[in-house]
Design an enzyme around this catalytic site. Structure first.
Site: not given
Ligand code: KDG
Ligand code: MG
Length: 405
Positions: A150, A162, A213, A215, A239, A265, A286, A342, A405
């Site tokens: 990643r 991030y 990612d 995020h 992601e 996630e 995820r 991950e 975030w």
């Protein structure tokens, strides 16, 4: 098998660098199991949920009735779903599977149907304060054996990207005190991200699986544009392009790009991804065992995903405990539609508090052959690290607007 009863259950909250919530369940035949209920920044809510509302109902129950206990805690509570409830159910579920596998004297993956592969391919995190530093970090992780990487990088003109550490310590977003405020610019990110991915692809060639990612920070059309701009660099996945409670947003992203999409996630339940999976809007799911109701519920999600060629890519950051990591590796080894796992290694102190049988070797992990899920907690050592209030940061746009975030 001889009948058994749950005779004791307790919650252990410990902070060897960061907070972890562990449930330990003991049975009348002298076996115990442990489960992870860590919810980053909201740990004590899960601890209280378990202590006040779940443990009194567990005492006296048959530990072998895992599915029935799952239904009892989910349907029986009347108030379903949500991260606190589902992390608490997950902690019970993991501990009960640990107990069942110990009673059967088998590593958990054997109880789950046996292995579907030799070992579990994991991806590592790399990052840099600029592109050259990121390239060094990728090279270092390839040397460590990682087969998938990643990539995250600081963005010129953006104070806080991030996935990039603030100092020289490994990346870990949670901090003590009240939440840190970070400043974010989507236009600067969208301008920079393709250059960053191109630099990595050019240096390391076409075969290295690369992940990135976003995020949750983009709108659907921004995510569509990003996915399109990255197509030539053939990401393994993009992601969390958008905040995924809006499942329909992924239709729009999908219409515009063939970049593979991963999400979930923050999901707690199969209903959070029902549309995403049944409409084939994503490629990887995820969700983590800890945040989505444990092994029992993640197996249901994986089976559903398998019908639509969606593969698993379990969340495995340092904010779920080694218990989740160990249990996830048994799950990964045993589900047919596994994609990738991950791997964000825990600190040495955390590893000491949670002795475990799982191993990392040349880019692959294995849960080990110890009976149960193979992860324990050293309670004496855990007691030396009391809970500290810690929060994830929040993000604001350059004009001060609160963002994701
Ligand atoms: O608690 C938040 C972290 O788990 C999250 O920021 C990590 O996005 C993450 C990832 O992909 O590991
Ligand atoms: Mg993520």
């Amino acid at each position: 098998m001889q009948e058994s009863k749950i005779i004791d259950a307790k919650v252990i909250v410990t902070c060897p660098g960061r907070n972890f919530v562990t449930l330990k369940i003991a049975t009348s035949d002298g076996i115990y199991g442990v489960g992870d209920g860590t919810l980053n920044g909201r740990e004590l809510a899960v601890s209280a949920y378990l202590q006040e509302h779940v443990i009194p109902c567990l005492l006296g129950r048959d530990p072998d009735r895992i599915e029935d206990t799952w239904q009892y805690l989910y349907r029986g509570a009347y108030w379903r779903r949500g991260p606190v409830t589902m992390a608490a159910i997950a902690a019970v579920d993991m501990a009960l599977w640990d107990i069942k596998a110990k009673r059967a004297n088998m590593p958990l993956y054997q109880l789950l149907g046996g292995r579907c592969r030799e070992h579990v391919t994991v991806y590592s995190h790399t990052n840099g304060h600029d592109i050259p530093e990121l390239l060094d970090s990728v090279a270092k992780h390839i040397e460590l054996g990682y087969k998938a990487i990643r990539v995250q990088c600081a963005i010129p003109g953006v104070p806080d990207a991030y996935g990039v550490p603030h100092g020289d310590k490994p990346y870990e977003p949670a901090d003590s005190g009240i939440p840190r405020e970070e400043v974010w610019s989507t236009p600067k990110y969208l301008n920079f991200a393709p250059k960053m991915i191109e630099a990595v692809r050019t240096k390391f060639g076409p075969d290295l699986p690369l992940l990135h990612d976003a995020h949750h920070r983009l709108t659907p059309i921004e995510a569509a544009a990003l996915g399109k701009s990255l197509e030539d660099f053939r990401l393994f996945w993009l992601e969390d392009a958008t905040p995924a409670e809006d499942q329909q947003a992924f239709r729009l992203i999908r219409q515009h790009t063939t970049t593979p999409l991963a999400v979930g996630e923050v999901f707690n339940s199969i209903f959070d991804c029902q549309q995403l999976i049944s409409e084939r809007l994503i490629d990887y799911i995820r969700a983590s065992l800890t945040h989505a109701g444990g092994i029992t519920h993640m197996r249901r999600i994986a089976s559903f995903a398998d019908l639509y060629s969606v593969r698993t890519g379990c969340h495995g950051p340092t904010d779920v405990s080694p218990i989740c990591m160990g249990a996830a590796l048994h799950f990964d080894l045993s589900v047919p539609n596994f994609g990738i796992q991950e791997h964000m290694p825990h600190s040495a102190q955390t590893d000491e508090v949670f002795p475990h049988a799982y191993t990392f070797n040349n880019g692959y992990m294995h849960p080990g052959e110890r009976s149960g899920h193979g992860v324990d907690i050293d309670e004496k050592l855990a007691a030396r690290f009391p809970h500290k209030r810690m929060y994830l940061p929040i993000a604001r746009l350059e004009d001060g607007t609160l963002h994701n975030w």
